[in-house]
Structures are given as C-alpha cells and as structure tokens.
Motif scaffolding. Structure first.
Motif, PDB file in Angstrom:
ATOM      1  N   ARG B 455      33.415 -56.822  20.320  1.00 54.74           N
ATOM      2  CA  ARG B 455      31.950 -56.843  20.411  1.00 54.74           C
ATOM      3  C   ARG B 455      31.409 -55.430  20.213  1.00 54.74           C
ATOM      4  NH1 ARG B 455      29.512 -59.148  25.804  1.00 54.74           N
ATOM      5  NH2 ARG B 455      29.642 -61.180  24.838  1.00 54.74           N
ATOM      6  N   GLY B 456      30.525 -55.273  19.250  1.00 58.72           N
ATOM      7  CA  GLY B 456      29.928 -53.968  18.994  1.00 58.72           C
ATOM      8  C   GLY B 456      30.926 -52.942  18.491  1.00 58.72           C
ATOM      9  N   VAL B 457      31.973 -53.410  17.822  1.00 56.32           N
ATOM     10  CA  VAL B 457      33.005 -52.506  17.339  1.00 56.32           C
ATOM     11  C   VAL B 457      32.967 -52.534  15.813  1.00 56.32           C
ATOM     12  CG1 VAL B 457      35.511 -52.258  17.178  1.00 56.32           C
ATOM     13  CG2 VAL B 457      34.462 -52.829  19.367  1.00 56.32           C
ATOM     14  N   ASP B 458      33.166 -51.388  15.146  1.00 53.43           N
ATOM     15  CA  ASP B 458      33.031 -51.404  13.692  1.00 53.43           C
ATOM     16  C   ASP B 458      34.299 -51.887  12.989  1.00 53.43           C
ATOM     17  OD1 ASP B 458      34.506 -49.069  13.929  1.00 53.43           O
ATOM     18  OD2 ASP B 458      32.651 -47.927  14.183  1.00 53.43           O
ATOM     19  N   ILE B 459      34.133 -52.150  11.700  1.00 54.39           N
ATOM     20  CA  ILE B 459      35.185 -52.861  10.963  1.00 54.39           C
ATOM     21  C   ILE B 459      36.529 -52.140  11.020  1.00 54.39           C
ATOM     22  CG2 ILE B 459      35.924 -53.563   8.649  1.00 54.39           C
ATOM     23  CD1 ILE B 459      33.221 -54.417   8.002  1.00 54.39           C
ATOM     24  N   GLY B 460      36.503 -50.812  10.852  1.00 47.99           N
ATOM     25  CA  GLY B 460      37.746 -50.062  10.869  1.00 47.99           C
ATOM     26  C   GLY B 460      38.503 -50.291  12.175  1.00 47.99           C
ATOM     27  N   ALA B 461      37.767 -50.233  13.285  1.00 51.36           N
ATOM     28  CA  ALA B 461      38.396 -50.392  14.592  1.00 51.36           C
ATOM     29  C   ALA B 461      38.833 -51.831  14.823  1.00 51.36           C
ATOM     30  CB  ALA B 461      37.437 -49.945  15.688  1.00 51.36           C
ATOM     31  N   ILE B 462      38.069 -52.785  14.284  1.00 51.60           N
ATOM     32  CA  ILE B 462      38.424 -54.188  14.456  1.00 51.60           C
ATOM     33  C   ILE B 462      39.821 -54.438  13.905  1.00 51.60           C
ATOM     34  CG2 ILE B 462      37.931 -56.532  13.637  1.00 51.60           C
ATOM     35  CD1 ILE B 462      34.990 -55.904  13.800  1.00 51.60           C
ATOM     36  N   GLU B 463      40.061 -53.854  12.727  1.00 49.67           N
ATOM     37  CA  GLU B 463      41.357 -54.028  12.091  1.00 49.67           C
ATOM     38  C   GLU B 463      42.483 -53.595  13.029  1.00 49.67           C
ATOM     39  OE1 GLU B 463      41.500 -51.713   8.558  1.00 49.67           O
ATOM     40  OE2 GLU B 463      42.639 -53.201   7.453  1.00 49.67           O
ATOM     41  N   LEU B 464      42.324 -52.398  13.591  1.00 53.66           N
ATOM     42  CA  LEU B 464      43.371 -51.871  14.466  1.00 53.66           C
ATOM     43  C   LEU B 464      43.537 -52.732  15.717  1.00 53.66           C
ATOM     44  CD1 LEU B 464      44.271 -48.326  15.313  1.00 53.66           C
ATOM     45  CD2 LEU B 464      43.605 -49.740  17.235  1.00 53.66           C
ATOM     46  N   ILE B 465      42.408 -53.132  16.312  1.00 57.77           N
ATOM     47  CA  ILE B 465      42.476 -53.920  17.540  1.00 57.77           C
ATOM     48  C   ILE B 465      43.191 -55.241  17.272  1.00 57.77           C
ATOM     49  CG2 ILE B 465      41.053 -55.187  19.202  1.00 57.77           C
ATOM     50  CD1 ILE B 465      39.054 -52.841  19.020  1.00 57.77           C
ATOM     51  N   HIS B 466      42.823 -55.878  16.167  1.00 55.65           N
ATOM     52  CA  HIS B 466      43.472 -57.158  15.848  1.00 55.65           C
ATOM     53  C   HIS B 466      44.981 -56.981  15.648  1.00 55.65           C
ATOM     54  CE1 HIS B 466      39.601 -59.427  14.475  1.00 55.65           C
ATOM     55  NE2 HIS B 466      39.654 -59.183  15.766  1.00 55.65           N
ATOM     56  N   GLN B 467      45.341 -55.933  14.935  1.00 58.38           N
ATOM     57  CA  GLN B 467      46.774 -55.700  14.701  1.00 58.38           C
ATOM     58  C   GLN B 467      47.522 -55.521  16.021  1.00 58.38           C
ATOM     59  OE1 GLN B 467      46.592 -52.353  12.132  1.00 58.38           O
ATOM     60  NE2 GLN B 467      46.319 -53.587  10.271  1.00 58.38           N
TER      61      GLN B 467
END
Lengths: 343, 531
Positions: B455-467
């Motif tokens: 939530r409220g996180v940008d695309i670059g960070a989303i990628e890392l979090i999902h991984q």
C-alpha cells in the motif's frame, strides 16, 4: 380553587420560587460563557480561557464604571478587553498554530494576575475596584403586567418573582442562547462554522478561509465573555473583586461538553449547575435535626448543612455523568488541532 | 529504455495562442521543497473534453503538480494557462473561479453533514441555509440527470459507502461549475464494480465537454479510459503519449525508468499431498466493542509452502482476522492452530509469544502498528524484539548492536537512504515497508502474516517486496496475505479466499482467478449464480 391546591402552591411559592429566581441569576454568566465557548469550540478552537476573558472583562467593567459611572461604556470596555484577549488566543493558536490549551492557560494566568496588579495600582483597594452606585450598574427591570400577575397563584408569581425583576444582562443571556442556535443552525456562517470544526481541509478546498472563520468565531466568543464579565462586576455585584469568576468559566466549559456542544442542551446544563449553586446558597447556615432510618439502623442527622458538599456537586456531577451516564460527548472532530495545509 | 521525452503530443501545440480546444496548458512549472525538486520544468497540454491520465510512482510529483493547479502551492516558476488565458492560482477559491474542481484522494467532506450541506458549503447562494439549500436542490437535480450521478442528497455523508461519498465530491465540483475535474487516485478505495461506475460517470462527463485529469498509479485504468497520458518520473515529465499508441508495459517502464520483468509468482508444482498446515482456523468468531459481529465462523487453512491470499473490500473482516492471528485481539469463539500452537478464547496468546513460536506479522498499517514515526530507523528496526538480551542488556539499550543490525537489514532489503540514524518518518512509504519486512523476515518465520504489503509503495519497491515474500514461501513458510489490491492477490496467491462482512464467501485457486469473478465475490453478488 381548592384549599389543598392553594396550599401546595404556597409551599412552592415559598421554597421553589426564590430558588428559581436565584438560579437564573447565578446561571447567567455560565450561559453567556457556554455560548461563547460554543462558538469557539465549534470552530475547532479549544477554549479554556473563558475564565480569563470573563475575569478581565469583569475588571474592565468594574474599572470603567468606577471612573465613568456609565454601565453602557463599561460594557463596551469589557467587550473590548475580552475580544482583545480572544484575538491573542487566535494569534497564538490560529496564526502561529500554537497549542490551544497552553495559550488558553496563559490567558487565564495573565488575567488572574494582571487584574489584581492593575487594580491595586489604580484603585489601591487591595485589588478590588471601588463600590458602585446603582446609576453605574445594570439594575433590575420589571417586566410589564407584574402588578397584575402578582395576584395569580404560582404562575403569576412565577412571572413576577422569577422571570421579572432581573437586570438587562440576564435577558441578554437567554436571548444569546436562542441567537446562538439560530446562527449555528440557520445561517451560512453557522454552516461554515460547524464545517471548520469538523474538517477544516474540506472548508479550505471549498474555497473558504479557515483562519478567517476561526477568528470570527473567536470575536463572537470574546464578545459573549465580555458580557458575562460585565454581568459579574456591575450587574450581579457592585464592584470587581479579585478572582471573582471563581472557576465559573470552567463550569461553563463543562456545561458545554455536557450539552454536547449544542446550545439548548448547554443551556439546560448551565441551569442545572446554577440550580445546585442556588440551593447551596439557600442552605447556607441552615440547621437540620432529623433521623434517617436506613437498613434497620436509625441515623441521627443533625447540624449545619455542609454547603461545601453541595457546592462541589456540579464538579462531581460533571465527572460522573460525563463518565457514562449521558453517553459519550462527541466533540467537533477537528477540535484542538491547528490547521495546516501541508500534507 | 532511454529517457523518452516526446513533448506535448497530446495537445500537439505549444503555441499559447492557438488554444481554442485546449483546456489546460502548463509551461515550465518548477517547484522545490527545500532541497527536494518536486516538479522540474513541467509542460503539459490537455485538450478540452478529454480524459488525460497522469501516472508516476509515489513521490514522482503528481500530487504536487495538481496541488499547484488547485492553488494549494505556488509554483516557483512557470505559467498556467486555462482556456488559453494566463492565470495566477493562489488558493482553492481562485482555482474554483477558473472552473477547476478537484476530487481528493482523501475526501474533503464533513462526515456529520448531509450530502446537500457538503455540496453547498462555500458555494451558498444566500446568507441563510434554507434558501441556499433550496437553490442547491434544484441545481443538483439537473446535474444528476445530466450525468447519471444519482445520490440521496439528504443522507448523512459519513454513513455513505465510499463510492457514494466520491460521487458527492464530484457533484460538489460540478455544482461549482467545474469544467476541469482533477481526480487524485480515485479508485484506491473502490471495489472493481464501484470503479466501473465511476468510469461510466467520467465517460458521461467527457461527452458533455468536461475535461478530466486522472491521477493514478493503476495502469490498467489509464489504458481503459484515458485519451492521452503523461508520465512523471522524479519530478520531470518524461513522456506525453496517446493512450492508443502505448501499453501498460511501456508506461510502467517509463515510470520506473528501467525494464521490468513480468513475473508470475504462483507455484508451478502443486504441494505434496501430505503437507501439513501452518495455519488452521476453525469457526473463528469475533465481536467488536459495539457488539457487532466482525468475524463470523471463519475457517481456513494455509499449508506450509503456500501463499493464501485474502481478498475483499477494506473493512470486511480481513483486518480483524490478522489481529486475531497475530495475537493482538483474542477471539470470542473458535480455534486457531498456528504453527502447532492452539489459540482459543480461553487460551489467548500475545504477539510476543507468537513471535517466539516463529509466527511473524507485517501489519497492514505500518505507521500505526509497524513503526514509530518519531523513532530512528534503528529504533524502529528492533520494535517487538527489544526484550532480547542482545538488544537490551539489563535494561540498557545496546545501541551499536541495534545500529549494526539495522544497517544490515537496510543493505539486504535495499532500504534507501541506508542511514539507521534517520527518523522513520523521513523514509518514503516503500522504504518504511521494506524496513519492516526486513525486520520480520530476518527472523526466519515459519508462518508469515502480512497485510497490505505494498500500500502506497512504488513499483520498484513492489517488485522487491513480492520477490521476498515468494522467497519465504519457497523455503516452506506458510504465508497469509491480506490485500485490497486484486492485482497483487492474483500475482502472488496460490489460493485465494474472499471475505465479505466477516464471512468467507468464496475460495478459488490462484490459477483460476479472474478479476470479474473476484469482484463479484467481493460484493457477495456471486451466490445467486452459484446457487
């Protein structure tokens, strides 16, 4: 009319009417202050400085009346002083987004100290202002048909003894409640006032100035506190006395919360507090002597009525009732929070 | 991909005079906040009667730009032209006078007012309420007929569903004669169905000649409804494109400034048959303080090595479920077996014990439960673990140990800036989230509870979090994921359950899930079909 009914009326006349009369007198400053607080708090500004504004106004009224002898001039002076203090509160808490409680407390301390210091410096009577002639005060006025009403039991005497015979400011106090209600719920200004206390950002994005609205609310607040202070010094009493507000500003604030920030409910709360106060005054020095039987024991009750106990009732009631009996008082949502556009 | 600057394709004109069909033109807008360059030399042209999308990551400067247009902030330099005329917009009032209306992400409504009162606030036609209200009533009737915006205008605003509150905001702007409507992340709080309705309204507005600016980070919406789109990256406009000439992939890469891999995170191979459950919930019920049933006989299992996604519109019991599973709230009835330990109403547990049982929790609201804003990153990075001897020896904080650990966490999870002494509040949302995730994942949980991870996180960070979440699953951790982002649920979950009013109303395999089915389940409208 049957004799028994007349008898009941007589008892009511003797016991209740004078107490009711006193209730109106002691409630007036509470009512004016509660309405003052209502404007301020509905706009989102916590106002614990009702006490200080009223005290400073009382001193201003007492001083000007002593010098000029004109009650109207005194009233204007009191309002000016009280509004000025409200503007100080606004400058600190609206313009500079300071803490509203701290600012309010500062005003209370300032008023409590400054009135005495100036009083001693100007009048040299230990902080008191000189006693006033009746021409310099707001004196009781009789309502029309008082003579005629006198002869009707209870209701007539209710009119002539309770409702009639107060000074102008008592009637102003009651008119203020109706006027407050009308302004808050019937006018555009009232709509905006309520909105700015609930969600100032909504007001700002609607193209209105939050600061202007809150300052206007504080001007009205100051005006009403000014009338309340005037009442204390030159209507109810005949001089300003050191610390004469004696916590009534806080009681008014409690009544406001008690009334859930609504004018009519706050009025009732003020009247209740006033009534308790009036009873306390009437019971002063009264001796009782009777026995109370309770749980099979007989308790002799004898001696002077502890007036302090009754005087403490408003405070005890506020705590107890607010703690749950009347339901939660929901304050305006944005109260106490300085408005800032930055997100 | 290169920094693809193709100026002003949407308007096709940068001449300030030939602007008959141009509603908004921004020229060289710049704005700094201290050392931060929020907007730099931004040009933008929006044609009248079109829907123009503005996309960008969090902190790319979208909100700042719109705040400048709506008079919240003043640009340091640059020009604003509305309908070809040079305008100075110094307040909301002046923006409204220019015909600009804004629907903010967080609604600007007074909850205790009726819809009608909210709409006329600030635009009253009379100094008394009643005549103003009568005028507004008539005007609103006409507006709602024109734009298919039906709404009970005497309802208490705070009690309306968010979709209707949003409609109230739109009506508010139209009532002020807005010809340009700016919507800031309008679908963040809506169900897919509510979002569809919103788009119908926007379409109707476009047909009537209203210009709409849609700010969003959801590329699907851009592709669905806009005519043209501008991409912001780190305060600069990097592209103006016609929507029909582009695609989501290109827009995403423009936003991030590098190539993104499209990933399907779901398990390729099914779990072996006898895999034990990491979480097993049976008939879990919970009432809140007001006596309202918030969880109604919820049953579910999460196997070790599986991600179970919980979908649902916010407020349908997902948060309460997380609270119970993480030990924050005790259940009223039912049983929870989590990593082999049983929790019931009679046998509650607290979060600290659960952490010792290797159950870790990344809370939904990172600012409320995840960290303390006023603490440094180092202090926030040991929240919940301070009792451990290595962090506090006999009550004294082991500051250097804490700092070193925080530094290590920051390196491992690419938290930027990597300075443990900075206040938690000064990190961006994505970096705060990465720090919390690092804190919990570093403990090597066997059961992971995670709420709204992006939530409220940008695309670059989303990628890392999902991984990282998927990596946990692959080590055999049972993961329970709560999210209101359907894309996220669908990308990560091996299995999906949908919650509605505290109940589990549907379950799907991750591979079978599609948005329409999930959307219907989220509104509990699928049952009639199933029956």
């Amino acid at each position: 009319m049957p004799d028994w009914l007349l008898a009941i009326f007589n008892v009511l006349d003797d016991a209740l009417l004078p107490t009711m009369d006193a209730t109106l007198r002691v409630s007036t400053p509470l009512i004016l202050c509660a309405m003052a607080g209502l404007f301020s708090e509905r706009s989102g500004i916590v106002d614990i400085s009702l006490e200080g504004k009223m005290l400073a106004a009382a001193f201003a009224a007492g001083s000007v009346a002593a010098v000029s002898g004109s009650p109207v001039l005194s009233l204007l002076a009191a309002i000016m002083v009280s509004v000025s203090l409200a503007m100080v509160h606004g400058f600190a808490s609206i313009t500079h987004r300071g803490d509203q409680v701290v600012s309010g407390l500062a005003i209370n301390v300032l008023a409590s100290g400054l009135t005495v210091v100036l009083g001693i410096a100007w009048f040299r009577q230990g902080g008191q202002t000189p006693s006033l002639d009746s021409s310099a005060r707001f004196m009781p006025i009789d309502l029309p048909f008082v003579e005629a009403a006198q002869s009707i039991p209870f209701f007539g005497r209710l009119y002539s003894e309770v409702l009639s015979g107060h000074n102008l400011l008592v009637y102003v106090g009651f008119a203020a409640v109706w006027l407050t209600w009308w302004v808050v719920y019937r006018t555009r200004f009232g709509l905006r006032l309520r909105a700015v206390g609930e969600n100032p950002l909504a007001v700002d994005t609607a193209g209105l100035s939050v600061g202007k609205l809150r300052f206007s609310a504080l001007v009205i607040c100051g005006l009403l506190c000014g009338i309340a202070g005037t009442y204390l010094a030159i209507a109810q009493n005949a001089a300003f006395v050191k610390d004469m507000t004696a916590g009534q500003g806080y009681i008014a604030l409690a009544a406001l919360i008690f009334g859930k920030w609504r004018p009519l409910a706050a009025l009732l709360a003020c009247l209740m507090f006033g009534f308790l106060d009036a009873i306390a005054i009437r019971l002063q020095g009264v001796n009782v002597d009777f026995s109370l039987s309770l749980f099979g024991n007989v308790w002799p009750i004898k001696g002077e009525v502890p007036v302090q106990l009754i005087q403490s009732l408003p405070y005890v009631l506020t705590v107890v009732l607010l703690a749950g009996f009347i339901g939660r008082a929901i304050a305006p949502a944005a109260i106490g929070v300085p408005f800032s556009k930055e997100r | 991909m290169s920094t693809n600057v193709s100026p002003a394709m949407a308007g096709d004109t940068t001449h300030p005079h030939a602007t008959n069909d141009v509603a908004i033109q921004l020229q060289g807008i710049s704005k700094r906040f201290g050392a931060v360059r929020a907007n730099h030399d931004i040009d933008l042209t929006v044609k009248r009667g079109t829907i123009h999308g503005i996309v960008g990551e969090n902190g790319a400067g979208k909100s700042t730009l719109m705040s400048i247009l709506y008079g919240f902030y003043q640009a340091d330099s640059g020009e604003i032209l509305i309908n070809g005329e040079r305008k100075k917009i110094r307040s909301s009032k002046e923006a409204i006078a220019c015909g600009i209306g804004m629907v903010h992400q967080h609604f600007m409504l007074v909850d205790t007012f009726t819809v009608l009162e909210n709409i006329m606030l600030g635009a009253e036609t009379h100094s008394l309420i009643e005549p103003s209200a009568n005028d507004a009533r008539g005007a609103l009737q006409a507006l709602s007929d024109n734009y298919q915006l039906s709404l009970d205008i005497d309802a208490m605003t705070g009690k309306l569903p968010v979709g209707e509150q949003q409609r109230c905001e739109i009506l508010k702007a139209l009532y002020r004669k807005a010809e340009i409507l700016i919507l800031d992340e309008p679908t963040g709080v809506l169900t897919p169905q509510e979002a569809d309705q919103l788009f119908k309204v926007l379409d109707a507005l476009r047909k009537q000649g209203v210009t709409v600016i849609l700010i969003t980070h959801k590329l699907r919406e851009i592709m669905d409804i806009t005519d043209s789109v501008s991409v912001l990256r780190r305060g600069e406009m990097v592209a103006h494109l016609k929507t029909s000439d582009t695609n989501s992939q290109e827009l995403a890469e423009l936003m991030v400034g590098r190539e993104l891999q499209v990933q399907d995170f779901r398990r390729k191979t099914p779990l072996p048959a006898g895999t034990e459950n990491g979480i097993e919930v049976v008939d879990l019920s919970l009432r809140d303080a007001q006596g309202k049933l918030r969880l109604d006989k919820v049953s579910l299992q999460v196997k070790r090595g599986e991600i179970l996604g919980i979908a649902g519109v916010a407020g349908n019991g997902q948060s309460k479920l997380l609270e119970v599973l993480s030990g924050i709230t005790s259940p009223d009835s039912g049983t929870v077996v989590i990593n082999g330990h049983t929790i019931t109403a009679d046998k509650p547990i607290n979060p600290r014990q659960l952490r010792e049982y290797k159950v870790n929790h990344v809370p939904e609201d990172r600012l409320k439960l995840g960290l303390v804003k006023a603490f440094t990153a180092a202090e926030s990075s040991v929240l919940g673990y301070l009792h451990q001897e290595k962090f506090s020896w006999r009550g004294l904080l082991q500051l250097s140990t804490i700092k070193n650990l925080c530094k290590k966490l920051m390196e491992n999870f690419d938290v930027r800036p990597g300075n443990p002494n900075l206040k938690s509040a000064s990190f961006s949302g994505g970096n705060q989230q990465k720090l919390i995730l690092a804190r919990e994942l570093e403990k090597k949980p066997e059961v992971l509870l995670i709420g709204q991870p992006t939530r409220g996180v940008d695309i670059g960070a989303i990628e890392l979090i999902h991984q990282r979440i998927v990596a946990m699953r692959d080590t055999g951790c049972a993961v329970l994921l709560v999210s209101v982002e359907l894309d996220e649920i669908m990308a990560l979950s091996d299995r999906i359950i949908v919650m509605f009013e505290g109940r589990v109303v549907g379950e799907l395999n991750g591979a079978d899930a599609d948005k329409a089915t999930l959307g219907l389940m989220m509104a509990n409208a699928h049952e009639s079909d199933a029956a």
